[in-house]
Design an enzyme around this catalytic site. Structure first.
Site, PDB file in Angstrom:
ATOM      1  CE  LYS A 191     -17.250  47.358  -5.379  1.00 32.65           C
ATOM      2  NZ  LYS A 191     -15.957  47.967  -5.722  1.00 32.65           N
ATOM      3  N   GLY A 244     -14.667  50.787   4.482  1.00 33.38           N
ATOM      4  CA  GLY A 244     -14.209  51.800   3.529  1.00 33.38           C
ATOM      5  C   GLY A 244     -14.338  53.172   4.151  1.00 33.38           C
ATOM      6  CB  SER A 245     -14.094  56.496   2.655  1.00 31.95           C
ATOM      7  OG  SER A 245     -15.122  56.421   1.687  1.00 31.95           O
ATOM      8  CB  THR A 246     -16.540  58.470   6.990  1.00 30.44           C
ATOM      9  OG1 THR A 246     -15.863  57.726   8.021  1.00 30.44           O
ATOM     10  CG2 THR A 246     -17.731  59.186   7.588  1.00 30.44           C
ATOM     11  NE  ARG A 247     -16.113  60.623  -1.081  1.00 32.61           N
ATOM     12  CZ  ARG A 247     -16.529  60.168  -2.257  1.00 32.61           C
ATOM     13  NH1 ARG A 247     -17.694  60.526  -2.728  1.00 32.61           N
ATOM     14  NH2 ARG A 247     -15.761  59.353  -2.977  1.00 32.61           N
ATOM     15  CD  GLU A 267     -16.081  47.603  11.427  1.00 31.74           C
ATOM     16  OE1 GLU A 267     -15.325  48.449  11.930  1.00 31.74           O
ATOM     17  OE2 GLU A 267     -16.792  46.841  12.092  1.00 31.74           O
ATOM     18  CB  CYS A 302      -9.181  51.949   9.288  1.00 37.56           C
ATOM     19  SG  CYS A 302      -8.973  50.320   9.992  1.00 37.56           S
ATOM     20  CD  GLU A 401      -9.240  57.299   7.030  1.00 34.34           C
ATOM     21  OE1 GLU A 401     -10.189  57.378   6.229  1.00 34.34           O
ATOM     22  OE2 GLU A 401      -9.037  56.303   7.742  1.00 34.34           O
TER      23      GLU A 401
END
Ligand code: NAD
Length: 498
Positions: A191, A244-247, A267, A302, A401
């Site tokens: 994806k 991708g993002s931590t969120r 990651e 990142c 970030e």
């Protein structure tokens, strides 16, 4: 062969055929509900393609195909030596299409063509071939059991793997997942980010051409909150691997708990410290690395060295060197082979970065370089590399970030203070330090809560070493044989010896 020039790339861009459909069971196909979204180039805002906007229905179909293919054994039970050959053929084919793929990548997400060609593509090819090469060299284990037992510890592919990837290194991040997941025999649904789907869509066809059986690699473009969520909640997906993002990483953990407890490997983001001690062996080299660490890939990295921690006694001497080094980084047309900073991925990201710059001003940091949008007349989303001095680590620009070329400079007085500041964010992806003292180097490296630590350099790495984060930068590791852990289940088989 002469290297392509700006006009060669521009001409090729005009005639490039761009595929925007999903790829399921070896064929390109429109989204079942027929929806599409526009893929715009951040270089000039032009429409590149209409992309299939996949939904639950496509997710269900792709999972069914992936499961059937997995169970058939056509790939999962292929002898490792055979899978190796196919993986290497896949890598070779991508290498032969390197210029086409690099062009797609640059048009889609705005990074300089020289980076796409010399960094992303080789990194992609290497991830696939390295994993393929390794797969017939890893052995299972026999446990040290008692005489009357034979204890076999074997690895099996997990089954259906969903790889959800970001837009900053679209193809290379995908390849870090595809290499080990395919090599270990899984069936995969990739994806890509809705902001950079083009290369993922293209390589699906190349995988089949290289001999990966149809249904083993499927690509579903679309939004995270639609098809990404549907895949992550699916009851028949065994593993989700994510960059991708931590969120969003946290959301995936929740989806797993709400559904079938599928394995989730993450990651995520970073806010990496780059610590320059007064006894750094070469301040000029450290300054150039500090500029590279925030400007490379438009700061959309990142592991960007977004917090520059400088020992106070050398700050007055060192900061001008960094400012000077950053002058070499000038936003320009990404299709020009001489450009080293391209466009940010889209207008949303540009606004995001600009709002962080505003917050830096508002919280009292001192802008010393950049800070503005540039090249607006092109219709593209370019920003000047930016430095804030006098940053306090509690400020938003030091904690969050930004994912753009915005550097926060923070002064410190002692080793202990440097370590404390370095570790004081929710993240733990990477860190660098510069010193001539080997004891200080080792002690500081040990104290840093980060998955990668670089000494007297910034951002070393290749397929031989694991990559990933401590704390809220993620779990599990990409690259190296450790990555195989994410894509295999361990089975213990006990045989009674009479
Ligand atoms: P993002 O989290 O917004 O999106 C990543 C992917 O998740 C996209 O494909 C997106 O469509 C999908 N997604 C979004 N919402 C989803 C949902 N609800 N369910 C399932 N999938 C969903 O991240 P981004 O903006 O694409 O990428 C930038 C981030 O990636 C940064 O935080 C960066 O640090 C991180 N990153 C980390 C590494 C690493 O190795 N640690 C490498 C590169 C980038």
């Amino acid at each position: 062969m002469t290297a392509p020039t700006l006009s060669t790339w521009e001409n090729r861009a005009k005639t490039l055929k761009i595929e925007g459909r999903a790829f399921i069971d070896g064929k390109y196909t429109a989204a079942i509900e027929g929806q599409t979204f526009d893929c715009l180039s951040p270089i000039d805002g032009r429409l590149l393609a209409k992309i299939a906007s996949c939904t639950d229905a496509d997710a269900n179909r792709a999972v069914e195909v992936a499961r059937t293919t997995f169970e058939s054994g056509v790939w999962s039970r292929m002898p490792p030596g055979e899978r190796k050959k196919v993986m290497i053929a896949f890598a070779d084919l991508l290498n032969r299409h390197a210029e086409e793929l690099a062009l797609l990548e640059t048009l889609d997400m705005g990074k300089p063509i020289s980076d796409s060609l010399n960094i992303d593509l080789p990194g992609t090819v290497d991830a696939l071939s390295w994993s393929g090469e390794a797969i017939d060299k890893v052995y299972d284990e026999v446990a040290p059991t008692s005489e009357d037992q034979l204890g076999l510890v074997t690895r099996e592919p997990v089954g259906v793997v969903v790889a959800i990837v970001p837009w900053n290194f679209p193809l290379m991040m995908a390849a870090w997942k595809l290499g080990p997941s395919l090599a270990t025999g899984n069936s995969v649904i990739l994806k890509p980010s809705e902001r950079s789907p083009l290369t993922a869509i293209r390589i699906a066809q190349l995988a089949v051409e290289a001999g990966i059986p149809r249904g083993v690699l499927n690509v579903l473009p679309g939004y995270g909150h639609t098809v990404g969520k549907a895949l992550a909640l699916h009851m028949d997906v065994d593993t989700v691997v994510f960059t991708g993002s931590t969120r969003i990483a946290k959301q995936l953990l929740a989806y797993s708990g709400e559904s079938n407890m599928k394995r989730i490997w993450l990651e995520a983001g970073g806010k990496s410290p780059n610590i320059v001690f007064a006894d750094a062996p070469d301040l000029q080299a450290a300054a150039e690395a500090a500029a590279w660490a925030i400007a490379f890939n438009q700061g959309e990295v990142c592991t960007a060295g977004s917090r520059l921690l400088v020992e106070r006694s050398i700050k007055e001497k060192f900061l001008p060197l960094v400012i000077e080094a950053l002058k070499a980084w000038k936003p320009g047309n990404p299709l020009d082979p001489d450009t080293n900073i391209g466009a940010l991925v889209d207008a949303q990201q540009l606004n995001n970065v600009l709002s962080y710059i505003e917050s830096g001003h508002a919280e009292g940091a001192k802008l010393v370089v950049g800070g503005k949008r540039t090249l607006q007349e092109t219709g593209g989303t370019y920003i000047e590399p930016t430095i804030f001095d006098g940053v306090n680590n509690a400020m938003k620009i030091a904690q969050e970030e930004i994912f753009g070329p915005v550097l926060s400079v923070i002064a410190f007085d002692t080793v202990e203070e440097a370590i404390e500041i370095a570790n004081d964010t929710p993240y733990g992806l990477a860190a660098a330090l510069w010193t001539s003292n080997i004891t200080k180097a080792h002690k500081t490296a040990r104290a840093l809560r980060a998955g990668s630590v670089w000494v007297n350099q910034y951002d070393a790495g290749d397929m031989t070493a694991p990559f990933g984060g401590f704390k809220q930068s993620g779990n599990g590791r990409d690259k190296s044989l450790h990555a195989f852990d994410k894509y295999t289940e361990l089975k213990s088989t006990w045989i009674k010896l009479q």
